[in-house]
Design a protein around this motif. Structure first.
Motif, PDB file in Angstrom:
ATOM      1  N   GLN A  39      22.171 -11.492  23.867  1.00 40.50           N
ATOM      2  CA  GLN A  39      21.987 -10.036  23.893  1.00 40.50           C
ATOM      3  C   GLN A  39      21.537  -9.535  22.514  1.00 40.50           C
ATOM      4  N   ASP A  40      22.133 -10.094  21.440  1.00 42.09           N
ATOM      5  CA  ASP A  40      21.705  -9.749  20.085  1.00 42.09           C
ATOM      6  C   ASP A  40      20.262 -10.179  19.856  1.00 42.09           C
ATOM      7  N   ALA A  41      19.911 -11.357  20.382  1.00 48.71           N
ATOM      8  CA  ALA A  41      18.538 -11.843  20.242  1.00 48.71           C
ATOM      9  C   ALA A  41      17.561 -10.924  20.964  1.00 48.71           C
ATOM     10  N   GLU A  42      17.964 -10.421  22.140  1.00 49.07           N
ATOM     11  CA  GLU A  42      17.109  -9.493  22.893  1.00 49.07           C
ATOM     12  C   GLU A  42      16.920  -8.186  22.119  1.00 49.07           C
ATOM     13  N   GLU A  43      17.988  -7.692  21.496  1.00 42.74           N
ATOM     14  CA  GLU A  43      17.874  -6.468  20.696  1.00 42.74           C
ATOM     15  C   GLU A  43      16.951  -6.684  19.497  1.00 42.74           C
ATOM     16  N   LEU A  44      17.076  -7.844  18.876  1.00 42.92           N
ATOM     17  CA  LEU A  44      16.184  -8.173  17.761  1.00 42.92           C
ATOM     18  C   LEU A  44      14.744  -8.297  18.250  1.00 42.92           C
ATOM     19  N   LEU A  45      14.552  -8.919  19.403  1.00 42.13           N
ATOM     20  CA  LEU A  45      13.215  -9.057  19.976  1.00 42.13           C
ATOM     21  C   LEU A  45      12.560  -7.692  20.157  1.00 42.13           C
ATOM     22  N   ARG A  46      13.326  -6.721  20.678  1.00 43.58           N
ATOM     23  CA  ARG A  46      12.766  -5.381  20.878  1.00 43.58           C
ATOM     24  C   ARG A  46      12.363  -4.753  19.537  1.00 43.58           C
ATOM     25  N   PHE A  47      13.158  -4.995  18.509  1.00 45.33           N
ATOM     26  CA  PHE A  47      12.820  -4.433  17.200  1.00 45.33           C
ATOM     27  C   PHE A  47      11.562  -5.082  16.626  1.00 45.33           C
ATOM     28  N   THR A  48      11.342  -6.353  16.946  1.00 46.57           N
ATOM     29  CA  THR A  48      10.141  -7.036  16.423  1.00 46.57           C
ATOM     30  C   THR A  48       8.864  -6.515  17.077  1.00 46.57           C
ATOM     31  N   ARG A  49       8.989  -5.789  18.195  1.00 43.15           N
ATOM     32  CA  ARG A  49       7.805  -5.273  18.885  1.00 43.15           C
ATOM     33  C   ARG A  49       7.222  -4.046  18.187  1.00 43.15           C
ATOM     34  N   ILE A  50       7.954  -3.483  17.233  1.00 44.16           N
ATOM     35  CA  ILE A  50       7.527  -2.223  16.607  1.00 44.16           C
ATOM     36  C   ILE A  50       6.239  -2.410  15.825  1.00 44.16           C
ATOM     37  N   ILE A  51       6.217  -3.423  14.952  1.00 43.02           N
ATOM     38  CA  ILE A  51       5.023  -3.731  14.150  1.00 43.02           C
ATOM     39  C   ILE A  51       4.917  -5.248  14.020  1.00 43.02           C
ATOM     40  N   PRO A  52       3.748  -5.785  13.636  1.00 45.10           N
ATOM     41  CA  PRO A  52       3.638  -7.222  13.378  1.00 45.10           C
ATOM     42  C   PRO A  52       4.642  -7.649  12.307  1.00 45.10           C
ATOM     43  N   CYS A  53       5.346  -8.745  12.565  1.00 45.05           N
ATOM     44  CA  CYS A  53       6.406  -9.154  11.654  1.00 45.05           C
ATOM     45  C   CYS A  53       6.680 -10.639  11.811  1.00 45.05           C
ATOM     46  N   LYS A  54       7.511 -11.145  10.937  1.00 43.73           N
ATOM     47  CA  LYS A  54       8.108 -12.462  11.125  1.00 43.73           C
ATOM     48  C   LYS A  54       9.602 -12.320  10.868  1.00 43.73           C
ATOM     49  N   VAL A  55      10.382 -13.247  11.387  1.00 44.36           N
ATOM     50  CA  VAL A  55      11.833 -13.188  11.279  1.00 44.36           C
ATOM     51  C   VAL A  55      12.340 -14.430  10.556  1.00 44.36           C
ATOM     52  N   ASN A  56      13.122 -14.206   9.518  1.00 44.14           N
ATOM     53  CA  ASN A  56      13.834 -15.297   8.862  1.00 44.14           C
ATOM     54  C   ASN A  56      15.291 -15.248   9.285  1.00 44.14           C
ATOM     55  N   LEU A  57      15.741 -16.270   9.995  1.00 37.69           N
ATOM     56  CA  LEU A  57      17.151 -16.400  10.342  1.00 37.69           C
ATOM     57  C   LEU A  57      17.839 -17.148   9.201  1.00 37.69           C
ATOM     58  N   ILE A  58      18.893 -16.550   8.672  1.00 40.62           N
ATOM     59  CA  ILE A  58      19.487 -17.031   7.432  1.00 40.62           C
ATOM     60  C   ILE A  58      20.894 -17.564   7.685  1.00 40.62           C
ATOM     61  N   GLU A  59      21.179 -18.695   7.103  1.00 41.14           N
ATOM     62  CA  GLU A  59      22.526 -19.247   7.137  1.00 41.14           C
ATOM     63  C   GLU A  59      23.457 -18.352   6.318  1.00 41.14           C
ATOM     64  N   TYR A  60      24.617 -18.038   6.882  1.00 43.60           N
ATOM     65  CA  TYR A  60      25.572 -17.215   6.136  1.00 43.60           C
ATOM     66  C   TYR A  60      26.250 -18.049   5.053  1.00 43.60           C
ATOM     67  N   ASN A  61      26.397 -17.425   3.891  1.00 44.99           N
ATOM     68  CA  ASN A  61      27.029 -18.085   2.753  1.00 44.99           C
ATOM     69  C   ASN A  61      28.355 -17.392   2.458  1.00 44.99           C
ATOM     70  N   PRO A  62      29.472 -18.060   2.722  1.00 47.38           N
ATOM     71  CA  PRO A  62      30.782 -17.403   2.639  1.00 47.38           C
ATOM     72  C   PRO A  62      31.096 -16.864   1.245  1.00 47.38           C
ATOM     73  N   ILE A  63      31.817 -15.743   1.233  1.00 51.35           N
ATOM     74  CA  ILE A  63      32.332 -15.172  -0.006  1.00 51.35           C
ATOM     75  C   ILE A  63      33.817 -14.905   0.199  1.00 51.35           C
ATOM     76  N   ALA A  64      34.565 -14.876  -0.901  1.00 53.43           N
ATOM     77  CA  ALA A  64      36.018 -14.744  -0.817  1.00 53.43           C
ATOM     78  C   ALA A  64      36.447 -13.410  -0.215  1.00 53.43           C
ATOM     79  N   ALA A  65      35.649 -12.362  -0.414  1.00 56.85           N
ATOM     80  CA  ALA A  65      36.051 -11.009  -0.004  1.00 56.85           C
ATOM     81  C   ALA A  65      35.849 -10.745   1.486  1.00 56.85           C
ATOM     82  N   ALA A  66      35.164 -11.631   2.206  1.00 57.81           N
ATOM     83  CA  ALA A  66      34.831 -11.358   3.602  1.00 57.81           C
ATOM     84  C   ALA A  66      35.247 -12.525   4.498  1.00 57.81           C
ATOM     85  N   LEU A  67      35.460 -12.216   5.786  1.00 59.91           N
ATOM     86  CA  LEU A  67      35.947 -13.223   6.733  1.00 59.91           C
ATOM     87  C   LEU A  67      34.868 -13.698   7.699  1.00 59.91           C
ATOM     88  N   PHE A  68      33.621 -13.348   7.452  1.00 61.14           N
ATOM     89  CA  PHE A  68      32.535 -13.780   8.336  1.00 61.14           C
ATOM     90  C   PHE A  68      32.382 -15.301   8.297  1.00 61.14           C
TER      91      PHE A  68
END
Length: 352
Positions: free
Chosen positions: A276-305
């Motif tokens: 569902q998140d991918a579909e929402e991102l797909l719709r946003f990519t339709r606005i203008i020509p673009c490319k998408v970089n999917l990034i690995e999350y890099n943990p930090i002490a202050a956050a629990l992601f």
């Protein structure tokens, strides 16, 4: 007692302003151009280096001006060859910058502010106080110092520059744009503008201004969610710069410049990694020509992601790619020295 005169930073003067000062002080205007090239083309760190300028003039310059250079306070080298530097500014503030070696590219990641005011929940810099903006010369000096590291450690010059370090570049607009001008100018570092990328968390009116001002650098948007509720949760700037506002600004930007935009999207476990998140991102990519970089999350002490798992990432990538989106997966570099995306945050020990 007479107050000590604070010397003016000579790199805050334009060439025309320097010519005016030279004439007013009994010097030929062509001398201003010589000095200007020493400052920007040759990145002189002192007036004594200017060996085609008379000693008397060098002394006069030293009496009236300062060159507020940026120095490397310390640096760390990652197992993958990434080099992170703590840069000391003239007022003892510290910012971080990174040299990222990758295949045929040597990329400098530079900071634009001391700290940051945007408080993005996944970014270490966002947990720091924003102390001040960097001036154009301080951004420029980071590029020079990182270029020196590239030559020393790898024997090759920089190929790319990304404004993805500490701070929000578009909240320091004038200095960022001036630094791009000096980095790309023939009497500066003479780098190609197409090799420079300015990354923003999303300041809609300043995205439009980039287009209006004809800034040639590439534009990247740190998106990370294509859903206002989720984006508000991790990026408070979205509350005043909604996805609709960004879509309108990006449409304007593309109409004026004709250029693609890159969307940066960290894929967090159980937050923005579903189809569902991918579909929402797909719709946003339709606005203008673009490319998408999917990034690995890099943990930090202050956050629990947490970083999403390989299965979710693979499905996410294929969902976009199968529908015609140009998508790349960016693996982290320099994670072992806290030099990866989202990990830059100065430590008190660096101030010693």
């Amino acid at each position: 007692m007479e107050a000590t005169q604070i010397k003016k930073d000579i790199r805050k003067f334009s060439l025309d302003e320097l010519k005016t000062w030279f004439v007013e002080n009994g010097e030929k205007p062509f001398r201003a151009k010589q000095v200007y090239e020493w400052l920007w083309k040759h990145a002189a760190q002192s007036f004594t280096e200017m060996n085609n300028v008379s000693l008397a003039l060098r002394e006069k310059l030293d009496q009236n001006f300062a060159i507020n250079i940026v120095t490397v306070a310390n640096h760390q080298r990652s197992n993958d060859g990434t080099i992170k530097s703590a840069f000391k500014l003239y007022d003892a503030n510290i910012v971080e910058g990174v040299l990222i070696p990758h295949d045929e590219r040597m990329t400098a990641c530079v900071s634009s502010q001391v700290g940051c005011s945007l408080t993005c929940k996944f970014c270490a810099t966002g947990y720091m106080e924003r102390k001040r903006n960097l001036d154009a010369a301080e951004i420029y000096d980071q590029v020079v110092r990182i270029s020196e590291q590239s030559q020393k450690n790898y024997g090759v010059p920089l190929t790319n520059i990304v404004y993805m370090g500490m701070g929000e570049p578009l909240l320091n607009y004038a200095n960022v744009v001036k630094s791009v001008e000096r980095i790309t100018a023939p009497d500066g570092l003479n780098m190609a503008a197409r090799r420079i990328t300015i990354s923003t968390a999303g300041i809609a009116k300043m995205i439009k201004k980039l287009a209006d001002d004809g800034v040639k650098a590439n534009l990247a948007l740190s998106l990370h969610a294509a859903n206002d509720v989720k984006r508000n949760e991790i990026m408070p700037i979205n509350e005043s710069n909604s996805l609709d506002a960004l879509a309108e600004a990006l449409t304007y930007y593309h109409q004026i410049t004709g250029r693609k935009v890159t969307y940066e999207y960290i894929v967090f476990e159980n937050f923005n990694d579903s189809l569902q998140d991918a579909e929402e991102l797909l719709r946003f990519t339709r606005i203008i020509p673009c490319k998408v970089n999917l990034i690995e999350y890099n943990p930090i002490a202050a956050a629990l992601f947490r970083n999403t798992d390989d299965d979710h990432l693979s499905k996410f990538v294929h969902y976009l790619a199968d529908r015609g989106v140009q998508v790349n997966v960016r693996r982290s570099r320099g994670k072992d020295i806290d030099a990866a995306c989202g990990q830059l945050a100065t430590k008190e020990k660096q101030l010693a």
